[in-house]
Design a protein around this motif. Structure first.
Motif, PDB file in Angstrom:
ATOM      1  N   SER A 157       0.845  -1.192   0.000  1.00 19.63           N
ATOM      2  CA  SER A 157       0.000   0.000   0.000  1.00 19.63           C
ATOM      3  C   SER A 157       0.880   1.241   0.000  1.00 19.63           C
ATOM      4  O   SER A 157       2.049   1.196   0.407  1.00 19.63           O
ATOM      5  N   VAL A 158       0.329   2.339  -0.439  1.00 21.44           N
ATOM      6  CA  VAL A 158       1.063   3.608  -0.405  1.00 21.44           C
ATOM      7  C   VAL A 158       1.381   3.987   1.039  1.00 21.44           C
ATOM      8  O   VAL A 158       2.469   4.483   1.340  1.00 21.44           O
ATOM      9  N   LEU A 196      -0.956   1.892  -8.411  1.00 25.85           N
ATOM     10  CA  LEU A 196      -0.072   2.167  -7.279  1.00 25.85           C
ATOM     11  C   LEU A 196       0.893   3.301  -7.603  1.00 25.85           C
ATOM     12  O   LEU A 196       1.138   4.180  -6.764  1.00 25.85           O
ATOM     13  N   ILE A 220       9.853   7.333  -6.365  1.00 22.61           N
ATOM     14  CA  ILE A 220       9.769   6.095  -7.140  1.00 22.61           C
ATOM     15  C   ILE A 220      11.038   5.950  -7.973  1.00 22.61           C
ATOM     16  O   ILE A 220      11.490   6.916  -8.606  1.00 22.61           O
ATOM     17  N   LEU A 257       9.275   3.493  -3.448  1.00 22.72           N
ATOM     18  CA  LEU A 257       8.868   2.364  -4.283  1.00 22.72           C
ATOM     19  C   LEU A 257       9.919   2.123  -5.353  1.00 22.72           C
ATOM     20  O   LEU A 257      10.284   3.052  -6.090  1.00 22.72           O
ATOM     21  N   GLU A 272      -0.892   6.552  -7.342  1.00 27.07           N
ATOM     22  CA  GLU A 272      -1.149   6.877  -5.939  1.00 27.07           C
ATOM     23  C   GLU A 272       0.121   7.383  -5.256  1.00 27.07           C
ATOM     24  O   GLU A 272       0.074   8.312  -4.439  1.00 27.07           O
ATOM     25  N   MET A 273       1.259   6.782  -5.584  1.00 26.30           N
ATOM     26  CA  MET A 273       2.536   7.254  -5.048  1.00 26.30           C
ATOM     27  C   MET A 273       2.841   8.664  -5.524  1.00 26.30           C
ATOM     28  O   MET A 273       3.302   9.513  -4.745  1.00 26.30           O
ATOM     29  N   ALA A 320       0.771  11.138  -3.703  1.00 31.09           N
ATOM     30  CA  ALA A 320       1.259  11.307  -2.338  1.00 31.09           C
ATOM     31  C   ALA A 320       2.646  11.943  -2.290  1.00 31.09           C
ATOM     32  O   ALA A 320       3.189  12.166  -1.194  1.00 31.09           O
ATOM     33  N   THR A 354       4.588   2.551   2.268  1.00 33.60           N
ATOM     34  CA  THR A 354       5.714   2.720   1.345  1.00 33.60           C
ATOM     35  C   THR A 354       6.286   4.122   1.436  1.00 33.60           C
ATOM     36  O   THR A 354       5.576   5.108   1.241  1.00 33.60           O
ATOM     37  N   ASP A 355       7.582   4.216   1.726  1.00 29.50           N
ATOM     38  CA  ASP A 355       8.284   5.504   1.692  1.00 29.50           C
ATOM     39  C   ASP A 355       9.088   5.678   0.414  1.00 29.50           C
ATOM     40  O   ASP A 355       9.354   6.788  -0.020  1.00 29.50           O
ATOM     41  N   LYS A 393       5.512  10.687  -3.080  1.00 29.43           N
ATOM     42  CA  LYS A 393       6.507   9.778  -2.547  1.00 29.43           C
ATOM     43  C   LYS A 393       7.429   9.306  -3.669  1.00 29.43           C
ATOM     44  O   LYS A 393       6.996   9.158  -4.807  1.00 29.43           O
TER      45      LYS A 393
END
Length: 226
Positions: free
Chosen positions: A42-43, A71, A82, A49, A74-75, A78, A46-47, A80
């Motif tokens: 899940s996001v 996903l 990748i 990806l 969504e990252m 957020a 996850t810090d 975050k």
């Protein structure tokens, strides 16, 4: 930091990404969506990806491939970080609306890449990466071209806290042996424009600077996320 890795084939693991995680005291979990019914993190858990390579294409009509792109979006929402390698970079590009298509040349083996952007400090002008692909991504609208080769221009992109590379800096010596042992026939294809056999790839060895480059890329992603 919680690092979640999506690994898509047994012989393309996280390599020096795992070493970077251990060096910094992070927690890393490896998911295998192609083998375990599309299980994904899940996001919220996850810090960072990491999306690794694989023999599949983002254009394949499989539910778990589509769910990976959900996903990714969504990252991104957020904000975050990748990191994508090969198929992973293609997945990021496709999630952003860019096309994934056959490359003008199949590249399997070691080849020089040229830096096309100064966005990431500390990278040399030329580097040598391990190529294992016959498809490529278009550069997404939000992204900047990061690396190129003579045969395939679109070898990497960067934007915000996202990096996608069409080739690999993460394999260490044992990882390369594993790739050649299990998938060496892919290099032996006469269509391979780099004309390197599995033995050629092993004899070349992993450039000593590649681990440092991998660490630099991941350090950049973490810094850009602060």
């Amino acid at each position: 930091m919680r690092i979640n890795v999506l690994q898509h084939t047994p012989n393309e693991g996280p390599g020096s990404i795992a070493l970077w995680s251990q060096t910094h005291g992070h927690e890393m979990t490896v998911y295998h969506p192609a083998q375990f019914n599309g299980v994904l993190p899940s996001v919220a858990d996850t810090d960072l990806l990491v999306i690794l390579g694989g023999p599949m294409s983002p254009n394949d009509d499989l539910d778990w491939i589509k769910e990976e792109r959900t996903l990714i979006l969504e990252m991104l929402a957020a904000k975050k970080p990748i990191y994508g390698a090969c198929y992973g970079a293609q997945q990021i590009a496709k999630a952003l609306g860019a096309k994934v298509l056959d490359a003008p040349a199949k590249e399997v083996g070691w080849a020089q890449v040229t830096k096309e952007s100064d966005r990431i400090p500390g990278l040399p002008e030329t580097l040598v990466g391990l190529h294992w692909h016959e498809q490529m991504f278009e550069i997404p609208d939000r992204a900047e071209l990061l690396f190129s080769t003579d045969l395939v221009k679109n070898q990497g992109f960067v934007f915000d806290n996202v990096i996608g590379l069409q080739f690999h800096f993460e394999p260490m010596a044992d990882n390369v042996r594993e790739m050649v042992a299990n998938d060496g026939a892919y290099a032996a294809d006469p269509a391979n424009a780099l004309h390197q056999s599995g033995q050629d790839i092993l004899a070349h060895g992993v450039p000593s600077e590649n681990q440092k480059i991998m660490f630099t890329l991941l350090d950049y992603l973490v810094q850009e996320s602060k």
